[in-house]
Design a protein around this motif. Structure first.
Motif, PDB file in Angstrom:
ATOM      1  N   SER A   1      -7.926   6.967   4.898  1.00 54.35           N
ATOM      2  CA  SER A   1      -9.247   6.366   4.670  1.00 54.35           C
ATOM      3  C   SER A   1      -9.988   7.102   3.553  1.00 54.35           C
ATOM      4  O   SER A   1     -10.617   6.480   2.693  1.00 54.35           O
ATOM      5  N   SER A   2      -9.885   8.407   3.537  1.00 56.85           N
ATOM      6  CA  SER A   2     -10.529   9.194   2.495  1.00 56.85           C
ATOM      7  C   SER A   2      -9.906   8.922   1.126  1.00 56.85           C
ATOM      8  O   SER A   2     -10.608   8.800   0.122  1.00 56.85           O
ATOM      9  N   VAL A   3      -8.589   8.818   1.096  1.00 52.55           N
ATOM     10  CA  VAL A   3      -7.888   8.545  -0.160  1.00 52.55           C
ATOM     11  C   VAL A   3      -8.250   7.148  -0.675  1.00 52.55           C
ATOM     12  O   VAL A   3      -8.480   6.962  -1.875  1.00 52.55           O
ATOM     13  N   THR A   4      -8.353   6.188   0.221  1.00 54.37           N
ATOM     14  CA  THR A   4      -8.739   4.837  -0.174  1.00 54.37           C
ATOM     15  C   THR A   4     -10.159   4.823  -0.731  1.00 54.37           C
ATOM     16  O   THR A   4     -10.445   4.161  -1.731  1.00 54.37           O
ATOM     17  N   PHE A   5     -11.041   5.579  -0.114  1.00 51.71           N
ATOM     18  CA  PHE A   5     -12.413   5.663  -0.603  1.00 51.71           C
ATOM     19  C   PHE A   5     -12.473   6.318  -1.988  1.00 51.71           C
ATOM     20  O   PHE A   5     -13.166   5.829  -2.885  1.00 51.71           O
ATOM     21  N   LEU A   6     -11.728   7.408  -2.174  1.00 53.79           N
ATOM     22  CA  LEU A   6     -11.682   8.055  -3.491  1.00 53.79           C
ATOM     23  C   LEU A   6     -11.173   7.088  -4.554  1.00 53.79           C
ATOM     24  O   LEU A   6     -11.694   7.029  -5.671  1.00 53.79           O
ATOM     25  N   SER A   7     -10.152   6.334  -4.189  1.00 52.74           N
ATOM     26  CA  SER A   7      -9.572   5.376  -5.118  1.00 52.74           C
ATOM     27  C   SER A   7     -10.576   4.291  -5.490  1.00 52.74           C
ATOM     28  O   SER A   7     -10.695   3.904  -6.658  1.00 52.74           O
ATOM     29  N   ALA A   8     -11.309   3.795  -4.505  1.00 48.96           N
ATOM     30  CA  ALA A   8     -12.319   2.769  -4.783  1.00 48.96           C
ATOM     31  C   ALA A   8     -13.418   3.318  -5.689  1.00 48.96           C
ATOM     32  O   ALA A   8     -13.848   2.649  -6.639  1.00 48.96           O
ATOM     33  N   GLN A   9     -13.872   4.531  -5.419  1.00 51.36           N
ATOM     34  CA  GLN A   9     -14.909   5.136  -6.260  1.00 51.36           C
ATOM     35  C   GLN A   9     -14.419   5.346  -7.692  1.00 51.36           C
ATOM     36  O   GLN A   9     -15.145   5.084  -8.654  1.00 51.36           O
ATOM     37  N   ALA A  10     -13.188   5.815  -7.827  1.00 51.07           N
ATOM     38  CA  ALA A  10     -12.633   6.038  -9.166  1.00 51.07           C
ATOM     39  C   ALA A  10     -12.515   4.720  -9.922  1.00 51.07           C
ATOM     40  O   ALA A  10     -12.831   4.650 -11.118  1.00 51.07           O
TER      41      ALA A  10
ATOM     42  N   ARG B   1      -9.668  -3.747  -8.734  1.00 47.75           N
ATOM     43  CA  ARG B   1      -9.055  -2.693  -7.917  1.00 47.75           C
ATOM     44  C   ARG B   1     -10.087  -2.083  -6.968  1.00 47.75           C
ATOM     45  O   ARG B   1      -9.776  -1.798  -5.813  1.00 47.75           O
ATOM     46  N   ALA B   2     -11.299  -1.877  -7.434  1.00 48.83           N
ATOM     47  CA  ALA B   2     -12.339  -1.312  -6.579  1.00 48.83           C
ATOM     48  C   ALA B   2     -12.613  -2.229  -5.390  1.00 48.83           C
ATOM     49  O   ALA B   2     -12.721  -1.761  -4.249  1.00 48.83           O
ATOM     50  N   ARG B   3     -12.702  -3.539  -5.644  1.00 52.77           N
ATOM     51  CA  ARG B   3     -12.902  -4.499  -4.554  1.00 52.77           C
ATOM     52  C   ARG B   3     -11.736  -4.461  -3.579  1.00 52.77           C
ATOM     53  O   ARG B   3     -11.932  -4.457  -2.366  1.00 52.77           O
ATOM     54  N   SER B   4     -10.542  -4.444  -4.130  1.00 52.76           N
ATOM     55  CA  SER B   4      -9.345  -4.421  -3.287  1.00 52.76           C
ATOM     56  C   SER B   4      -9.313  -3.184  -2.385  1.00 52.76           C
ATOM     57  O   SER B   4      -9.030  -3.276  -1.183  1.00 52.76           O
ATOM     58  N   GLU B   5      -9.613  -2.027  -2.959  1.00 55.36           N
ATOM     59  CA  GLU B   5      -9.606  -0.778  -2.186  1.00 55.36           C
ATOM     60  C   GLU B   5     -10.699  -0.794  -1.115  1.00 55.36           C
ATOM     61  O   GLU B   5     -10.473  -0.380   0.023  1.00 55.36           O
ATOM     62  N   ALA B   6     -11.885  -1.269  -1.480  1.00 53.90           N
ATOM     63  CA  ALA B   6     -12.989  -1.309  -0.518  1.00 53.90           C
ATOM     64  C   ALA B   6     -12.691  -2.285   0.614  1.00 53.90           C
ATOM     65  O   ALA B   6     -12.955  -1.987   1.791  1.00 53.90           O
ATOM     66  N   GLN B   7     -12.129  -3.445   0.295  1.00 52.97           N
ATOM     67  CA  GLN B   7     -11.770  -4.410   1.333  1.00 52.97           C
ATOM     68  C   GLN B   7     -10.672  -3.872   2.235  1.00 52.97           C
ATOM     69  O   GLN B   7     -10.703  -4.048   3.451  1.00 52.97           O
ATOM     70  N   GLN B   8      -9.698  -3.183   1.637  1.00 52.53           N
ATOM     71  CA  GLN B   8      -8.632  -2.573   2.412  1.00 52.53           C
ATOM     72  C   GLN B   8      -9.201  -1.517   3.359  1.00 52.53           C
ATOM     73  O   GLN B   8      -8.800  -1.428   4.515  1.00 52.53           O
ATOM     74  N   LEU B   9     -10.147  -0.751   2.874  1.00 57.41           N
ATOM     75  CA  LEU B   9     -10.786   0.269   3.703  1.00 57.41           C
ATOM     76  C   LEU B   9     -11.493  -0.367   4.895  1.00 57.41           C
ATOM     77  O   LEU B   9     -11.370   0.108   6.029  1.00 57.41           O
ATOM     78  N   LEU B  10     -12.204  -1.447   4.657  1.00 60.80           N
ATOM     79  CA  LEU B  10     -12.912  -2.123   5.748  1.00 60.80           C
ATOM     80  C   LEU B  10     -11.954  -2.774   6.744  1.00 60.80           C
ATOM     81  O   LEU B  10     -12.226  -2.799   7.950  1.00 60.80           O
ATOM     82  N   LEU B  11     -10.837  -3.291   6.254  1.00 59.97           N
ATOM     83  CA  LEU B  11      -9.874  -3.936   7.150  1.00 59.97           C
ATOM     84  C   LEU B  11      -9.086  -2.927   7.987  1.00 59.97           C
ATOM     85  O   LEU B  11      -8.904  -3.111   9.190  1.00 59.97           O
ATOM     86  N   LYS B  12      -8.622  -1.867   7.340  1.00 57.59           N
ATOM     87  CA  LYS B  12      -7.789  -0.891   8.047  1.00 57.59           C
ATOM     88  C   LYS B  12      -8.591   0.109   8.867  1.00 57.59           C
ATOM     89  O   LYS B  12      -8.112   0.600   9.883  1.00 57.59           O
ATOM     90  N   PHE B  13      -9.802   0.430   8.407  1.00 60.82           N
ATOM     91  CA  PHE B  13     -10.610   1.461   9.061  1.00 60.82           C
ATOM     92  C   PHE B  13     -12.049   0.964   9.255  1.00 60.82           C
ATOM     93  O   PHE B  13     -12.978   1.505   8.663  1.00 60.82           O
ATOM     94  N   PRO B  14     -12.249  -0.066  10.083  1.00 64.58           N
ATOM     95  CA  PRO B  14     -13.590  -0.641  10.212  1.00 64.58           C
ATOM     96  C   PRO B  14     -14.620   0.311  10.828  1.00 64.58           C
ATOM     97  O   PRO B  14     -15.814   0.153  10.593  1.00 64.58           O
ATOM     98  N   HIS B  15     -14.178   1.300  11.573  1.00 66.56           N
ATOM     99  CA  HIS B  15     -15.104   2.232  12.212  1.00 66.56           C
ATOM    100  C   HIS B  15     -15.136   3.588  11.507  1.00 66.56           C
ATOM    101  O   HIS B  15     -15.666   4.556  12.039  1.00 66.56           O
ATOM    102  N   SER B  16     -14.583   3.635  10.319  1.00 68.91           N
ATOM    103  CA  SER B  16     -14.554   4.873   9.540  1.00 68.91           C
ATOM    104  C   SER B  16     -15.958   5.232   9.063  1.00 68.91           C
ATOM    105  O   SER B  16     -16.830   4.373   8.933  1.00 68.91           O
TER     106      SER B  16
ATOM    107  N   TYR C   1     -16.532   5.862   6.208  1.00 64.85           N
ATOM    108  CA  TYR C   1     -16.611   5.318   4.854  1.00 64.85           C
ATOM    109  C   TYR C   1     -16.898   3.822   4.831  1.00 64.85           C
ATOM    110  O   TYR C   1     -16.987   3.234   3.761  1.00 64.85           O
ATOM    111  N   ALA C   2     -17.038   3.185   5.990  1.00 60.37           N
ATOM    112  CA  ALA C   2     -17.222   1.726   6.037  1.00 60.37           C
ATOM    113  C   ALA C   2     -18.495   1.298   5.309  1.00 60.37           C
ATOM    114  O   ALA C   2     -18.472   0.341   4.527  1.00 60.37           O
ATOM    115  N   ASP C   3     -19.593   1.995   5.550  1.00 56.27           N
ATOM    116  CA  ASP C   3     -20.837   1.642   4.857  1.00 56.27           C
ATOM    117  C   ASP C   3     -20.720   1.861   3.350  1.00 56.27           C
ATOM    118  O   ASP C   3     -21.229   1.072   2.552  1.00 56.27           O
ATOM    119  N   ASP C   4     -20.027   2.926   2.975  1.00 56.65           N
ATOM    120  CA  ASP C   4     -19.818   3.193   1.545  1.00 56.65           C
ATOM    121  C   ASP C   4     -18.958   2.100   0.916  1.00 56.65           C
ATOM    122  O   ASP C   4     -19.180   1.725  -0.240  1.00 56.65           O
TER     123      ASP C   4
END
Length: 121
Positions: free
Chosen positions: A69-78, A87-102, A104-107
């Protein structure tokens, strides 16, 4: 629940050559912690293109990492900082789908909103 512990202890006595070490990557041979630290250092240094390339390698090396989840967030920010909005949208959507309670979800939602604003300009 003492017997599972006793079983682990007896297995360790019977097979002393087994060690419970941190996982290492198949290709790079680096440990999970070292590879994650490298990703953080690349992000902190502003080497976003190199970070995105290393994220793909990290995912191949450690497919079920607890740091995903942290790596996905770093990737989205980069990707946002490089204006790679797809790519940023894809990473953020993946983060929300795989880790909805993370944590990083709000980010991730913020990144999606930021991408929407940036694509309108």
């Amino acid at each position: 629940m003492i017997w599972p512990l006793a079983l682990m202890f007896s297995v360790s006595l019977l097979m002393p050559h087994l060690t419970f070490a941190e996982p290492t990557g198949r290709r790079t041979g680096g440990t999970l912690k070292a590879c994650y630290t490298q990703l953080r250092d690349l992000f902190d240094a502003g080497n976003y293109e190199e970070l995105l390339a290393e994220v793909d390698t990290f995912r191949m090396e450690f497919p079920k990492s607890a740091r995903e989840s942290s790596v996905t967030f770093l990737s989205a920010q980069a990707a946002v900082r490089l204006r790679m909005l797809d790519r940023a949208r894809s990473e953020a959507q993946q983060l929300l789908l795989k880790f909805p309670h993370s944590g990083y979800a709000d980010d991730a939602r913020w990144i999606l909103a930021e991408c929407a604003l940036m694509s309108e300009q």
